[in-house]
Design an enzyme around this catalytic site. Structure first.
Site, mmCIF file in Angstrom:
data_model
loop_
_atom_site.group_PDB
_atom_site.id
_atom_site.type_symbol
_atom_site.label_atom_id
_atom_site.label_comp_id
_atom_site.label_asym_id
_atom_site.label_seq_id
_atom_site.Cartn_x
_atom_site.Cartn_y
_atom_site.Cartn_z
ATOM 1 N N LYS A 1 0.839 -1.198 0.000
ATOM 2 C CA LYS A 1 0.000 0.000 0.000
ATOM 3 C C LYS A 1 0.874 1.248 0.000
ATOM 4 O O LYS A 1 1.996 1.210 0.509
ATOM 5 C CB LYS A 1 -0.856 0.032 1.281
ATOM 6 C CG LYS A 1 -2.027 -0.914 1.291
ATOM 7 C CD LYS A 1 -2.845 -0.719 2.559
ATOM 8 C CE LYS A 1 -4.002 -1.699 2.638
ATOM 9 N NZ LYS A 1 -5.011 -1.498 1.584
ATOM 10 N N ARG B 1 -10.462 -11.329 2.154
ATOM 11 C CA ARG B 1 -11.305 -12.409 1.617
ATOM 12 C C ARG B 1 -10.594 -13.763 1.724
ATOM 13 O O ARG B 1 -11.238 -14.792 1.867
ATOM 14 C CB ARG B 1 -11.700 -12.054 0.173
ATOM 15 C CG ARG B 1 -10.525 -11.858 -0.741
ATOM 16 C CD ARG B 1 -10.891 -11.100 -2.015
ATOM 17 N NE ARG B 1 -10.964 -9.647 -1.804
ATOM 18 C CZ ARG B 1 -11.245 -8.772 -2.762
ATOM 19 N NH1 ARG B 1 -11.500 -9.177 -3.988
ATOM 20 N NH2 ARG B 1 -11.296 -7.477 -2.500
HETATM 21 N N1 BES Z 1 -8.105 -3.520 4.388
HETATM 22 C C1 BES Z 1 -8.307 -3.156 3.033
HETATM 23 C C2 BES Z 1 -9.616 -2.412 2.807
HETATM 24 C C3 BES Z 1 -9.771 -1.070 3.487
HETATM 25 C C4 BES Z 1 -9.622 0.093 2.768
HETATM 26 C C5 BES Z 1 -10.148 -0.984 4.801
HETATM 27 C C6 BES Z 1 -9.796 1.316 3.373
HETATM 28 C C7 BES Z 1 -10.331 0.234 5.413
HETATM 29 C C8 BES Z 1 -10.171 1.396 4.697
HETATM 30 C C9 BES Z 1 -8.338 -4.408 2.151
HETATM 31 O O1 BES Z 1 -7.572 -5.475 2.569
HETATM 32 C C10 BES Z 1 -7.788 -3.977 0.808
HETATM 33 O O2 BES Z 1 -6.663 -3.594 0.758
HETATM 34 N N2 BES Z 1 -8.620 -4.040 -0.216
HETATM 35 C C11 BES Z 1 -8.241 -3.634 -1.523
HETATM 36 C C12 BES Z 1 -8.778 -4.652 -2.482
HETATM 37 C C13 BES Z 1 -8.248 -4.471 -3.881
HETATM 38 C C14 BES Z 1 -6.770 -4.847 -3.944
HETATM 39 C C15 BES Z 1 -9.046 -5.344 -4.809
HETATM 40 C C16 BES Z 1 -8.866 -2.273 -1.774
HETATM 41 O O3 BES Z 1 -9.994 -2.038 -1.378
HETATM 42 O O4 BES Z 1 -8.199 -1.436 -2.361
HETATM 43 ZN ZN ZN Z 2 -5.529 -5.344 1.929
#
Ligand code: BES
Ligand code: ZN
Ligand code: ZN
Length: 486
Positions: free
Chosen positions: A266, A340
């Site tokens: 990230k 997931r």
């Molecule tokens: N933990 C994140 C989602 C999240 C985003 C939680 C903002 C709280 C605030 C999750 O694991 C994630 O990173 N999801 C990705 C999925 C994508 C790679 C398909 C996302 O939402 O960007």
């Molecule tokens: Zn994530």
């Protein structure tokens, strides 16, 4: 906090403050007439002057020589409901001067006495939580007692409501504390230790280790854990109903104690917020904690697959294929879609251990924040009756939730090219729904609801009675759901 009911007693109390909700257009009649008499006509004068505008949660503090009087705006009387009653009680205790150790609350509006009691203790309890635990000069609020001035015949019901609200507020604050805790102090091991503290009476807690997960072939959960030096934990909590029940509701909560994204790292901005990526798990632990108090008629299984998502030398890489414990294979095209992956093995475990109904709760997708903002939790399901039961529970609990569409076409977007499934669709469209579609493939024919709390689990600033930080979103809805079943 101590909560008391003082039935029919307006005068002769010894509290430091009197909290008086005022609706738009209120005149000193009914309950307010009694307050006005107690204050020698002061309330009437203030209301007549128009100087206090009773907008929701607006306050005015009056000094009477004796106890202080806090007027709190209730907005429109006919819009007053359980949610607003909680907010109002919370806003009131936050607005009390710091020196007050005790306060009396004048119930207003048309809520049933039990709901009124619950709203006061739940709202006040939640409002008094502050997440600044690591400030050297942190001072806890002095308020230690709230007295509710109930009608004479209502005392028993109000008391029951106060107890229920207190149990819920304590659980919500417990979950908030876990989620607010920084990731160096809230590893999977710490989370599992916190879960074991709720064991006792009808609740049993078991913590499964890496070897147990290996024995059960949980390749999806173990795959995520590979990048981290912290050992993963599978937290299993069981509540046994007093009488034999055919229903076992499984609550499965995402327990990523820190989400760096893994090899699909990230960006640095706001990455710190990913310490709350176990908010779903915290909500499940908190919900389970209340069951010793509520003793619902159905069995409840709480499951939290807990791990960090780190980019260590052993970490899974984009393109790797994992095998979940039901044998299904998953191509990991983005290691940041890890929630997931851990939930998949959690859901399979729940189904293998007698779950007749499933709820999962997770900070799953950024896309749900785009769709619904930080106000509303996204709800997805494979069975409308079960989804409706959850939505009705959310309404009763005063939590804002909204059903999103779910059709087989979305789940089909998660079919893999070289494997059964892939962990991202590969399209930028409908990110929250395709994520839910992935989970639906593991719920199979068990009634299942998925709550995406990525937007609601954390408040970016103080909002009403909720301080900035973790909110405990979804916890009260899950408790209300199992309480309503038999
Ligand atoms: N933990 C994140 C989602 C999240 C985003 C939680 C903002 C709280 C605030 C999750 O694991 C994630 O990173 N999801 C990705 C999925 C994508 C790679 C398909 C996302 O939402 O960007
Ligand atoms: Zn994530
Ligand atoms: Zn995550």
């Amino acid at each position: 906090m101590q909560y008391d009911v003082s039935a029919g007693k307006m005068a002769g109390r010894d509290t430091d403050a009197l909290i008086v909700p005022v609706f738009e257009g209120d005149k000193p009649a009914g309950k307010l007439e009694e307050v006005d008499a107690l204050l020698g006509g002061l309330l009437g004068k203030v209301l007549d002057s128009g100087e206090f505008e009773p907008k929701l949660n607006k306050t005015m503090l009056l000094h009477t020589g004796g106890e202080r009087v806090l007027l709190i705006g209730g907005g429109k009387r006919k819009e007053h409901d359980f949610d607003k009653a909680q907010q109002l009680a919370g806003a009131a205790v936050r607005a009390l001067p710091g020196i007050c150790r005790s306060a009396a609350f004048v119930p207003r509006g048309d809520l049933a006495p039990q709901a009124q009691g619950q709203a006061v203790s739940e709202g006040a309890g939640i409002a008094l939580f502050r997440p600044d635990f690591y400030k050297s000069d942190r001072k806890d609020p002095k308020l230690e007692r709230i007295e509710l001035l109930a009608g004479k015949g209502d005392a028993k019901a109000v008391e029951r409501g106060l107890e229920d609200g207190q149990a819920l507020a304590e659980a919500v604050n417990f979950a908030r504390r876990l989620a607010d805790e920084p990731s160096n102090l809230m590893t999977p091991t710490h989370l599992a230790e916190a879960a074991t503290t709720i064991a006792g009476g009808p609740i049993a807690v078991q913590v499964l280790e890496r070897e147990d997960m290996e024995r059960m072939s949980m390749g999806s959960l173990l795959g995520v854990a590979k990048g981290s030096d912290e050992p993963p934990k599978l937290i299993v909590m069981r509540y046994k109903a007093p009488k034999k029940s055919k229903v076992t509701v499984a609550l499965v909560g995402k327990g990523i104690t820190f989400d760096t994204g893994g090899i699909s790292l990230k960006p640095a901005t706001h990455m710190d917020e990913m310490k709350t990526d176990m908010s779903g798990g915290a909500a499940v632990i908190g919900a389970m904690r209340t069951l010793a108090h509520f003793r619902p008629d159905v069995n409840v299984l709480g499951i939290v697959p807990a791990t960090e998502n780190m980019p260590g030398g052993h970490a899974i890489k984009p393109g790797d294929v994992l095998r979940a414990s039901n044998g299904k294979t998953i191509e990991v095209l983005n290691t940041d879609a890890e929630g997931r992956l851990v939930l998949a093995d959690g859901i399979i475990y729940a189904r293998n251990h007698g779950a007749t109904h499933l709820v999962d709760i997770a900070t799953l997708t950024g896309a749900i924040v785009t769709a619904l903002g930080k106000i509303t939790t996204g709800v997805f399901g494979n069975n409308q009756e079960w989804t409706d039961q959850l939505l009705a529970a959310a309404k009763r609990a005063g939590e804002k939730m909204w059903q999103m569409p779910m059709f087989q076409e979305y789940a089909d977007m998660m079919k893999g090219d070289i494997s059964d499934l892939k962990n991202i669709s590969g399209s930028t469209e409908a990110g929250s729904i395709t994520a839910a579609g992935f989970l639906m493939a593991f719920a199979e024919d068990t009634p299942w609801v998925h709550l995406d709390i990525a937007g609601t689990a954390r408040a970016g600033k103080d909002r009403g009675y909720m301080a900035k930080g973790a909110t405990g979103a979804g916890l009260r809805t899950m408790v209300e759901l199992v309480r309503g079943l038999s």
